[in-house]
Scaffold this active site. Structure first.
Site, PDB file in Angstrom:
ATOM      1  N   ARG A 250     -23.904  -4.977  26.614  1.00 56.48           N
ATOM      2  CA  ARG A 250     -24.022  -5.420  25.233  1.00 56.48           C
ATOM      3  C   ARG A 250     -23.792  -6.924  25.192  1.00 56.48           C
ATOM      4  NH1 ARG A 250     -19.796  -6.115  22.001  1.00 56.48           N
ATOM      5  NH2 ARG A 250     -18.485  -4.446  22.836  1.00 56.48           N
ATOM      6  N   HIS A 254     -20.016  -5.935  19.119  1.00 56.92           N
ATOM      7  CA  HIS A 254     -20.125  -4.492  18.865  1.00 56.92           C
ATOM      8  C   HIS A 254     -20.835  -4.250  17.535  1.00 56.92           C
ATOM      9  CE1 HIS A 254     -19.089  -0.263  18.633  1.00 56.92           C
ATOM     10  NE2 HIS A 254     -18.528  -0.477  17.449  1.00 56.92           N
ATOM     11  N   TYR A 263     -12.007 -10.537  23.725  1.00 59.62           N
ATOM     12  CA  TYR A 263     -11.691  -9.585  24.784  1.00 59.62           C
ATOM     13  C   TYR A 263     -12.565  -9.693  26.034  1.00 59.62           C
ATOM     14  CZ  TYR A 263     -15.394  -7.012  22.263  1.00 59.62           C
ATOM     15  OH  TYR A 263     -16.557  -6.658  21.631  1.00 59.62           O
TER      16      TYR A 263
END
Length: 358
Positions: A250, A254, A263
């Site tokens: 990805r 998200h 992160y």
């Protein structure tokens, strides 16, 4: 590519043979795959932009997963049925779902808008992993009825941590359901990486339930199509379920409410940008002399024109009235809902002034 992944097209754009899986290679077919991937990326980028402009409440981007979705989507036959997650815009386009329906859903003015039976493409599922159970039940029904076709269900790596998915695997195995579990492992379940979710590659979970599991390079559209075609044919011919782990990445957030810089690091993102699924197919087309700069410019122009039209259509969409809350609660109406609708209408009318204004 990750060790053990099935690959037919390297990230340098070179074709590589595989003893068990083969891609039908033609210039026209590859150009069509590129058009599909380019449009899914441009449509997805439009969704992100519209959300940033306040036109959508949320948008889950597919950026980086175009090869997995278009490869799987183009492996389907008309009689096959798809249960998507909320990120499978590329598969939706392959099933001829009007992308305006997708945007309107995330604008909050519809619950989907398309007829699932018209495209054999179910409504998006926002509850993580629940569609995997739905797909298994539908596939069991196909088998019971002796109906043609197979079921493809799409989900992410994070969904594999849900109990629903394990239950679906078990039912599908025991009842020999004609279903293909297509897991797009983009390596991040929001902010949880793979190593916080599993100690073995996800495709190996199928072994414990008694059916095949394979890992495919999810950024290789040719491998994704070939493996999905194989798995769907297994299902149609009565050989039961298959788990495909499309190992991809990805590249975006998200959803538009997420900040992935919190992160994951820039080096990881750059590593995967070099494995961009569109870039590798473009390299193949250029190296073989099957597409030139004019072709890619035309594709970009076509995608831009479609995106502008889509944006205009969305902005012309009227918001539903508050009374729409009571529509479609029951298929044939219900006395209690009618009563509640009337009470709500009276409440709304109580705010009107003597002249009928609001």
């Amino acid at each position: 590519m990750t060790t053990g992944s099935i690959q037919l097209l390297t990230h340098e754009g070179e074709l590589v043979p595989h003893p068990d899986y083969h891609a039908e290679i033609s210039a026209d077919g590859l150009r069509e795959l590129y058009r599909d991937m380019a449009w899914s990326r441009r449509m997805d980028a439009e969704g992100v932009t519209l959300q940033r402009q306040g036109e959508l409440g949320l948008w889950p981007s597919l950026l980086g997963q175009e090869a997995a979705q278009i490869g799987a989507g183009r492996a389907l036959r008309a009689e096959d049925y798809v249960f998507p997650s909320y990120r499978d815009h590329g598969v939706a386009l392959c099933r001829d779902v009007d992308p305006l329906h997708l945007l309107r859903m995330f604008r909050g003015v519809s619950n989907g808008g398309w007829d699932p039976n018209g495209n054999n493409f179910h409504l998006y599922t926002l509850v993580i992993g629940s569609q995997v159970l739905h797909a298994t039940g539908y596939a069991m029904g196909l088998a019971q009825d002796g109906a043609p076709g197979a079921v493809l269900v799409c989900f992410g790596d994070g969904a594999t941590s849900q109990g629903d998915v394990s239950e679906a695997f078990n039912f599908a195995a025991v009842f020999h359901a004609p279903v293909v579990f297509f897991c797009q492992n983009n390596q991040w379940a929001i902010s949880e990486s793979n190593d916080r979710q599993t100690r073995v590659p996800l495709h190996q979970r199928a072994q414990g339930f008694g059916f095949p599991g394979v890992r495919v390079d999810g950024n290789d559209v040719l491998a994704c199509r070939a493996v999905t075609e194989w798995a769907l044919e297994r299902a149609r011919s009565g050989e039961g379920p298959t788990l495909i782990e499309a190992y991809t990445y990805r590249m975006g957030a998200h959803t538009t409410s997420d900040d992935p810089t919190k992160y994951r690091d820039a080096e990881e993102l750059e590593h995967w940008r070099l494995r961009d699924p569109l870039a590798r197919l473009r390299t193949l087309l250029e190296h073989r002399g099957w597409a030139d700069d004019d072709f890619f410019a035309r594709v970009d122009a076509e995608c831009e024109q479609r995106a502008v039209h889509l944006r205009t259509q969305l902005r012309q969409t009227a918001d539903p009235g508050p009374e729409h809350l009571f529509a479609h609660v029951y298929a044939d109406g219900h006395a209690l809902v009618d009563e509640e609708r009337a009470q709500f209408a009276a409440y709304q009318a109580s705010f009107a002034d003597a002249d009928g204004g609001k």
